[in-house]
Design an enzyme around this catalytic site. Structure first.
Site, PDB file in Angstrom:
ATOM      1  N   HIS A   1       0.983  -1.020   0.007  1.00 57.03           N
ATOM      2  CA  HIS A   1       0.100   0.186   0.090  1.00 57.03           C
ATOM      3  C   HIS A   1       1.074   1.280   0.071  1.00 57.03           C
ATOM      4  O   HIS A   1       1.711   1.439   0.768  1.00 57.03           O
ATOM      5  CB  HIS A   1      -0.835  -0.108   1.341  1.00 57.03           C
ATOM      6  CG  HIS A   1      -2.013  -0.940   1.119  1.00 57.03           C
ATOM      7  ND1 HIS A   1      -3.141  -1.046   1.921  1.00 57.03           N
ATOM      8  CD2 HIS A   1      -2.385  -1.995   0.249  1.00 57.03           C
ATOM      9  CE1 HIS A   1      -4.104  -1.751   1.796  1.00 57.03           C
ATOM     10  NE2 HIS A   1      -3.376  -2.597   0.868  1.00 57.03           N
TER      11      HIS A   1
ATOM     12  N   TYR B   1      -8.694   5.301   8.237  1.00 60.74           N
ATOM     13  CA  TYR B   1      -8.747   5.297   9.709  1.00 60.74           C
ATOM     14  C   TYR B   1      -9.740   6.500   9.920  1.00 60.74           C
ATOM     15  O   TYR B   1      -9.696   7.647   9.090  1.00 60.74           O
ATOM     16  CB  TYR B   1      -7.332   6.229  10.134  1.00 60.74           C
ATOM     17  CG  TYR B   1      -6.274   4.993  10.117  1.00 60.74           C
ATOM     18  CD1 TYR B   1      -5.612   4.676   9.479  1.00 60.74           C
ATOM     19  CD2 TYR B   1      -5.926   4.661  11.548  1.00 60.74           C
ATOM     20  CE1 TYR B   1      -4.475   3.836   9.387  1.00 60.74           C
ATOM     21  CE2 TYR B   1      -5.159   3.824  11.772  1.00 60.74           C
ATOM     22  CZ  TYR B   1      -4.419   3.150  10.749  1.00 60.74           C
ATOM     23  OH  TYR B   1      -2.990   2.312  11.042  1.00 60.74           O
TER      24      TYR B   1
ATOM     25  N   PRO C   1      -2.289  -0.329  19.282  1.00 65.80           N
ATOM     26  CA  PRO C   1      -2.357  -0.816  17.781  1.00 65.80           C
ATOM     27  C   PRO C   1      -2.460   0.475  16.793  1.00 65.80           C
ATOM     28  O   PRO C   1      -2.279   0.171  15.382  1.00 65.80           O
ATOM     29  CB  PRO C   1      -3.461  -1.848  17.701  1.00 65.80           C
ATOM     30  CG  PRO C   1      -4.319  -1.464  18.892  1.00 65.80           C
ATOM     31  CD  PRO C   1      -3.619  -0.844  19.913  1.00 65.80           C
TER      32      PRO C   1
ATOM     33  N   LYS D   1       2.550  -0.625  15.294  1.00 66.05           N
ATOM     34  CA  LYS D   1       3.983  -0.744  15.266  1.00 66.05           C
ATOM     35  C   LYS D   1       4.590  -1.971  16.119  1.00 66.05           C
ATOM     36  O   LYS D   1       5.852  -2.180  16.200  1.00 66.05           O
ATOM     37  CB  LYS D   1       4.472   0.606  16.259  1.00 66.05           C
ATOM     38  CG  LYS D   1       4.187   1.867  15.637  1.00 66.05           C
ATOM     39  CD  LYS D   1       5.610   1.997  14.442  1.00 66.05           C
ATOM     40  CE  LYS D   1       5.360   3.125  13.545  1.00 66.05           C
ATOM     41  NZ  LYS D   1       5.161   2.800  12.185  1.00 66.05           N
TER      42      LYS D   1
ATOM     43  N   TYR E   1       4.892   6.348   9.951  1.00 65.79           N
ATOM     44  CA  TYR E   1       3.922   5.078   9.445  1.00 65.79           C
ATOM     45  C   TYR E   1       4.660   4.055   8.830  1.00 65.79           C
ATOM     46  O   TYR E   1       4.564   3.073   9.304  1.00 65.79           O
ATOM     47  CB  TYR E   1       2.674   5.748   8.537  1.00 65.79           C
ATOM     48  CG  TYR E   1       1.727   4.597   8.777  1.00 65.79           C
ATOM     49  CD1 TYR E   1       0.482   4.602  10.043  1.00 65.79           C
ATOM     50  CD2 TYR E   1       1.315   3.963   7.771  1.00 65.79           C
ATOM     51  CE1 TYR E   1      -0.525   3.693  10.242  1.00 65.79           C
ATOM     52  CE2 TYR E   1       0.369   2.986   7.684  1.00 65.79           C
ATOM     53  CZ  TYR E   1      -0.615   2.775   9.023  1.00 65.79           C
ATOM     54  OH  TYR E   1      -1.469   1.630   9.160  1.00 65.79           O
TER      55      TYR E   1
HETATM   56  C1  FAD Z   1      -5.509  -8.673  19.480  1.00 66.29           C
HETATM   57  C2  FAD Z   1      -4.047  -7.856  19.258  1.00 66.29           C
HETATM   58  C3  FAD Z   1      -4.191  -7.168  18.057  1.00 66.29           C
HETATM   59  C4  FAD Z   1      -2.874  -6.505  17.751  1.00 66.29           C
HETATM   60  N1  FAD Z   1      -2.913  -5.693  16.441  1.00 66.29           N
HETATM   61  C5  FAD Z   1      -1.595  -5.092  16.010  1.00 66.29           C
HETATM   62  C6  FAD Z   1      -1.726  -4.386  14.765  1.00 66.29           C
HETATM   63  O1  FAD Z   1      -2.502  -4.159  14.051  1.00 66.29           O
HETATM   64  N2  FAD Z   1      -0.439  -3.864  14.353  1.00 66.29           N
HETATM   65  C7  FAD Z   1       0.611  -4.058  15.189  1.00 66.29           C
HETATM   66  O2  FAD Z   1       1.944  -3.850  14.719  1.00 66.29           O
HETATM   67  N3  FAD Z   1       0.660  -4.911  16.256  1.00 66.29           N
HETATM   68  C8  FAD Z   1      -0.452  -5.438  16.679  1.00 66.29           C
HETATM   69  N4  FAD Z   1      -0.485  -6.050  17.852  1.00 66.29           N
HETATM   70  C9  FAD Z   1       0.583  -6.268  18.632  1.00 66.29           C
HETATM   71  C10 FAD Z   1       1.429  -7.618  17.748  1.00 66.29           C
HETATM   72  O3  FAD Z   1       0.685  -8.676  17.697  1.00 66.29           O
HETATM   73  C11 FAD Z   1       2.676  -7.697  18.848  1.00 66.29           C
HETATM   74  O4  FAD Z   1       3.285  -6.488  19.028  1.00 66.29           O
HETATM   75  C12 FAD Z   1       3.653  -8.645  18.418  1.00 66.29           C
HETATM   76  O5  FAD Z   1       2.801  -9.996  18.400  1.00 66.29           O
HETATM   77  C13 FAD Z   1       4.691  -8.883  19.318  1.00 66.29           C
HETATM   78  O6  FAD Z   1       5.360 -10.050  18.982  1.00 66.29           O
HETATM   79  P1  FAD Z   1       6.299 -10.940  20.026  1.00 66.29           P
HETATM   80  O7  FAD Z   1       6.865 -11.904  19.411  1.00 66.29           O
HETATM   81  O8  FAD Z   1       6.935 -10.020  20.925  1.00 66.29           O
HETATM   82  O9  FAD Z   1       5.124 -11.265  21.208  1.00 66.29           O
HETATM   83  P2  FAD Z   1       3.910 -12.640  20.958  1.00 66.29           P
HETATM   84  O10 FAD Z   1       3.379 -12.435  19.607  1.00 66.29           O
HETATM   85  O11 FAD Z   1       2.964 -12.217  22.198  1.00 66.29           O
HETATM   86  O12 FAD Z   1       4.480 -13.959  21.147  1.00 66.29           O
HETATM   87  C14 FAD Z   1       5.143 -14.262  22.649  1.00 66.29           C
HETATM   88  C15 FAD Z   1       5.134 -15.734  22.459  1.00 66.29           C
HETATM   89  O13 FAD Z   1       5.374 -16.121  23.697  1.00 66.29           O
HETATM   90  C16 FAD Z   1       4.706 -17.323  24.281  1.00 66.29           C
HETATM   91  N5  FAD Z   1       4.734 -17.311  25.660  1.00 66.29           N
HETATM   92  C17 FAD Z   1       4.466 -16.629  26.707  1.00 66.29           C
HETATM   93  N6  FAD Z   1       4.652 -16.887  27.938  1.00 66.29           N
HETATM   94  C18 FAD Z   1       5.480 -18.010  27.681  1.00 66.29           C
HETATM   95  C19 FAD Z   1       6.157 -18.898  28.653  1.00 66.29           C
HETATM   96  N7  FAD Z   1       6.066 -18.564  29.866  1.00 66.29           N
HETATM   97  N8  FAD Z   1       6.975 -19.702  28.167  1.00 66.29           N
HETATM   98  C20 FAD Z   1       6.771 -19.908  26.704  1.00 66.29           C
HETATM   99  N9  FAD Z   1       6.221 -19.311  25.925  1.00 66.29           N
HETATM  100  C21 FAD Z   1       5.718 -18.177  26.404  1.00 66.29           C
HETATM  101  C22 FAD Z   1       3.214 -16.661  23.876  1.00 66.29           C
HETATM  102  O14 FAD Z   1       2.474 -17.845  23.906  1.00 66.29           O
HETATM  103  C23 FAD Z   1       3.656 -16.033  22.407  1.00 66.29           C
HETATM  104  O15 FAD Z   1       3.590 -17.204  21.492  1.00 66.29           O
HETATM  105  C24 FAD Z   1      -1.667  -6.758  18.233  1.00 66.29           C
HETATM  106  C25 FAD Z   1      -1.872  -7.383  19.526  1.00 66.29           C
HETATM  107  C26 FAD Z   1      -3.031  -7.966  20.061  1.00 66.29           C
HETATM  108  C27 FAD Z   1      -2.784  -9.075  21.282  1.00 66.29           C
END
Ligand code: FAD
Length: 403
Positions: free
Chosen positions: A84, A213, A305, A309, A397
């Site tokens: 986009h 938006y 969200p 980011k 963005y």
């Molecule tokens: C509902 C929702 C909508 C979102 N929408 C957006 C969006 O539109 N745009 C955007 O940029 N961001 C969005 N985000 C944020 C984005 O999804 C997160 O920033 C991203 O998932 C971060 O990745 P991560 O790997 O750091 O964490 P996560 O994706 O949370 O991964 C962490 C992993 O660790 C695992 N875990 C937790 N505890 C333990 C443990 N004790 N032992 C082993 N494993 C464990 C979890 O199960 C998970 O798989 C959204 C988040 C949510 C919850």
């Protein structure tokens, strides 16, 4: 955890980097390390299906797209991702386009679901043959300030201990790594917003090629998509609402009210396949490391969200962490690792600034809302009439290069 009297066998493993969490951060870190010849051991407490199916982010910054290509995972992204070059901001019944690519020398965003990113990364991990264990239980980390920190967990009843040179805490906002840092060594900044997002996925072809938006007098709404057949939509709602209180017809009615513009544009309707409510908050953990534990992604920071980011910050963190670990194993220098937190925090606060600004410009219900709403409209009028203001939004963005 194992007690003194526990007679069950303990399975011991040695690795270079132990990674807790197989979300985007943990999986990308494992892949970056593999490409540099550094061993890692990834554990995840949920099932593989759950990790893949979880519906979350969908907007990839230019640098995340570039990273996926650099690490050899750009094929599906090229085929399925939707590039986009602009977004729309709607208010007062009109849509205004912000030409992101034109304003940033060709940088753009790509719509590609987080679950697709995770699928690509799990495929690469499996192909590498390196350990990736799902459904582990009772995870704990220990001896973080020693040179050989440990990860302990149970798997199918067996007790496991992984001795590491470093531990990467990639276990998201409800993980165990960040709370394992002694409270005296960490400062947590938190801001809770007085609203939440109700999000749906619908089997309906997107009616606009780009995101919209919208600020409406009833609150914020966002039109987005996941593919040429699937629309993703969000509504601002109160933080204490239950999804059961929102039948699909009520969601569509509210979406139409907030998104329909005077030129007749509105989202296409279709069967709702997923819906949920997410509260909005900002969190920054400072510093992002303690001893030999380094935090990345949502374990270290949460951004609302609105700025899209979260996933992109997670990718920037692990890219930097992989650089630091690479330098350590190649030359013995820990300088890059010592800078890891300061560099990460700079990027994180920039993202918090932008996401906070987008959130306050587009949501209703802050303090003194009767004054705030006309002020917000003036802010958006200025945004869409000033090339300088649009450039400022566009730069943030699409995101800057990894640094
Ligand atoms: C509902 C929702 C909508 C979102 N929408 C957006 C969006 O539109 N745009 C955007 O940029 N961001 C969005 N985000 C944020 C984005 O999804 C997160 O920033 C991203 O998932 C971060 O990745 P991560 O790997 O750091 O964490 P996560 O994706 O949370 O991964 C962490 C992993 O660790 C695992 N875990 C937790 N505890 C333990 C443990 N004790 N032992 C082993 N494993 C464990 C979890 O199960 C998970 O798989 C959204 C988040 C949510 C919850």
């Amino acid at each position: 955890m194992r007690s003194e009297t526990d007679s069950r066998p303990l399975f011991r493993t040695r690795t270079q980097v132990g990674i807790v969490g197989a979300g985007p951060a943990g999986l990308m870190l494992g892949h970056l390390l593999h490409l540099r010849g550094i061993q890692s051991f990834i554990i995840e407490d949920r099932s593989e299906e759950h990790v893949i199916e979880r519906v979350r982010a969908g907007v990839l910054e230019q640098s995340t797209v570039d990273l996926m290509h650099e690490v050899g995972l750009g094929d599906r992204l090229s085929r399925l991702g939707l590039r986009h070059e602009g977004i729309h901001v709607a208010f007062d019944g009109r849509r205004h386009r912000i030409p992101l690519a034109e304003l940033t020398g060709g940088r753009a965003i790509t719509i590609y679901g987080q679950n697709e990113v995770v699928k690509d990364l799990i495929g690469a991990r499996v192909a590498s043959g390196e350990p990736l264990l799902f459904e582990v239980e009772d995870v704990g980390v220990a001896e973080l300030d020693s040179h050989l920190p440990k990860i302990r967990f149970r798997l199918k009843g067996g007790l496991h201990e992984v001795t590491c040179d470093f531990i990467a805490g990639c276990d998201g906002s409800h993980g165990i790594c960040q709370p394992s840092i002694p409270a005296s060594h960490v400062k947590i900044y938190e801001h809770v917003y007085p609203f939440a997002w109700l999000g749906i996925l619908a089997d309906a072809p997107p009616s606009s090629e780009e995101l919209v938006y919208s600020l409406h007098e009833r609150g914020f709404a966002l039109f987005s998509m996941r593919s040429p057949r699937v629309t993703r939509l969000y509504l601002q709602c109160a933080p204490d609402e239950n999804i059961e209180d929102w039948p699909d017809e009520a969601i569509w009615a509210e979406l139409m009210t907030r998104l329909r513009t005077r030129d007749g544009w509105a989202p296409n309707e279709g069967p709702v396949t997923q819906k949920s409510i997410t509260r909005m908050r900002s969190v920054v953990v400072e510093p992002m490391n303690y001893g030999r534990l380094f935090l990345a992604g949502d374990a270290a920071h949460i951004v609302p969200p609105t700025g899209a980011k979260g996933l992109n910050l997670a990718m920037a963190d692990v890219w930097r962490m992989a650089q630091g670990l690479d330098a350590f194993y190649r030359s013995g220098s820990d300088q890059v690792l010592r800078d890891y937190s300061a560099r990460g925090l700079r990027r994180t606060w920039r993202a918090q600034r932008f996401a906070g600004w987008m959130t306050s410009a587009l949501h209703r219900g802050g303090n003194d809302d009767a004054f705030e709403h006309p002020r917000q409209l003036a802010e958006l009028e200025y945004l869409v009439s000033s090339r300088a203001a649009m450039t400022s939004l566009a730069e943030s963005y699409v995101g800057g290069p990894l640094d």
